[in-house]
Write an enzyme that holds these catalytic residues in place. Sequence first.
Site, PDB file in Angstrom:
ATOM      1  N   GLU A 285       1.810  18.703   0.694  1.00  0.00           N
ATOM      2  CA  GLU A 285       2.483  19.945   0.321  1.00  0.00           C
ATOM      3  C   GLU A 285       3.326  20.466   1.482  1.00  0.00           C
ATOM      4  O   GLU A 285       4.442  20.959   1.287  1.00  0.00           O
ATOM      5  CB  GLU A 285       1.454  20.986  -0.116  1.00  0.00           C
ATOM      6  CG  GLU A 285       0.758  20.639  -1.430  1.00  0.00           C
ATOM      7  CD  GLU A 285      -0.036  21.793  -2.005  1.00  0.00           C
ATOM      8  OE1 GLU A 285      -0.024  22.896  -1.414  1.00  0.00           O
ATOM      9  OE2 GLU A 285      -0.668  21.614  -3.066  1.00  0.00           O
ATOM     10  N   GLU A 286       2.780  20.368   2.683  1.00  0.00           N
ATOM     11  CA  GLU A 286       3.525  20.834   3.863  1.00  0.00           C
ATOM     12  C   GLU A 286       4.851  20.091   4.008  1.00  0.00           C
ATOM     13  O   GLU A 286       5.888  20.694   4.298  1.00  0.00           O
ATOM     14  CB  GLU A 286       2.677  20.626   5.116  1.00  0.00           C
ATOM     15  CG  GLU A 286       3.397  20.962   6.416  1.00  0.00           C
ATOM     16  CD  GLU A 286       2.538  20.743   7.646  1.00  0.00           C
ATOM     17  OE1 GLU A 286       3.113  20.631   8.746  1.00  0.00           O
ATOM     18  OE2 GLU A 286       1.300  20.671   7.522  1.00  0.00           O
TER      19      GLU A 286
END
Length: 428
Positions: A285-286
Site C-alpha cells: 500500500e505504501e
Amino acid sequence: MAASCSRLFIRSRMRLGAQVSVLRSRCYSEKAARETSSVPPPQDIIYTREHYSLRESLRKIIEKNIIPFVDKWEEAGTFPAHRIFKILGQAGFLGVNKPIEYGGLGLDFSYNIAVAEELGNIPCGGIPMAIGVQSDMTTPALARFGSDELKLQFLVPTIAGDMVACLGISEIGAGSDVANIKTKAVKNGDDYIINGEKMWITNGCQADWMCLLANTDDGSVHKSKSLICLPMKLPGIHVAKKIDKLGMRSSDTAQIFFEDVRVPRKYLIGEEGMGFTYQMLQFQEERMWAVAAILAPVQNIIQETIEYTRQRKIFGQSVLHNQTVHFRLAELETEIELVRSLLYRCVAQYIQGNDTTKLASMAKLKAARLVREVTDSCLQFWGGMGFTNEVLVSRLYRDMRLMSIGGGADEVMLSIICKYMGTLPGKK
C-alpha cells in the site's frame, strides 16, 4: 552605484518571483478545473464521480490550510502536524479505507490513491509524505490485525488526527534490508523490554506513538519480528536529533533510541513473529500510495516549464520553440501516463484481492526513475532560474530524489521483480 544595482536586483527578483507565482497559480487552477469536470476523464479507469468529489473537498482544505504556509514551513524545517492532521482527520482524510466503526470512511483503497494524487498538488514533497505516513503507512496492519482495545487506543485517535503516528522500521544498518533490523523486544512478565534504535523516522519528532518493528525472538529473520504500538512518551525513549536532510525539509525526520523501554505485551499487533509479514503487506500500500503522490508534482512541473519556456526568450525566440525542449517535454508527459496506467492497473487488481507485489514494485521503480528524469530535464530548461530556491522545480528536484531510496530502494524493487520472474540467483 552599488545601492542602485542592489535596487535593480531586488526589483528584478521580485518580478521573477511574481511571474513564477502567477504561472504556478494558473497551472494549478487549470488542472483543478479539468479534474472537477462533471464527466470523469475516460482514462481514469479506477475513478468515479465520488472519487473526484473527495478530491475536490480535499483540494479546498489544501488551498486554505496548507499551500499558503508551505514556504514558511520549508524554511522552518517542520510543519504543525497536530494542527494539520486534526483538520484532515475531522474531514475524514486520515482513514479513507479504514472501518467506519473506528472513525474511517469504509471506502476501498482506490479512494486512498485519489487522496494521494490530490495531496501531490501541495508544492513540496515533505508534507504529503508526512500525511501518507499517518494515513497509509502506520495503520494498515493495526486496522487489519490489531485487537479492538488497540484500535480504540491508537487507531481511532490517529484517524481523527488527535494523535500523530510514525513508523519505526529503518535502522542505520537496515534500511531496505528490513530482515536485518537489530532492535529487540524481550518478554518480561506481561511486558516487553525494548532496546535498540531507529533511523530516518518521518514524523518522529512530533509523534505520539510509533508502529515499531522489533525482534521478539532469535529465530528465523522472517519469523522473529513483531509489530508493536509504542507510545512515544514512555521512559527510555530518546529522540536523539532531527535529521538535516537534502530535501523533504518541511517534514521532520528523527533518529530515535530505546533504552530499557517497558511496554505492555498487549500492545502487540496481531500475532507474535508475524511482524515481517505484516510489514511486507503494508509496503504494498505504501508503494502504490507513493506512486500516486508523484503524479501531480511531475505534471505540475512540466506545465510550469511549458509556461516559463514559452515566455523566456533566447536568441530571438522562445526556449519552448526549440525542438529539443518541446520533444523532451512530450516524451516525459507520455512516460507519466504510462506510470499512471500501470498504477491504476495495480490498484484495480489490489482492491479485487490479488497479490500485486510485482506490479507495485514495477510502478514504484518506474515512478522513481521518472520523477528524477522530469525534475532534472525541467530544471535544465529553467536555466539559471532553476538553480535558485525561487521555483518549484528546484525544490522538487531535491524532494523527489527520495523516491528511489525510501520505501524500498530501486535496487530492491528490481530484486523483487526478478524474484517473481524466477531470475533471482539463490536457493530455490
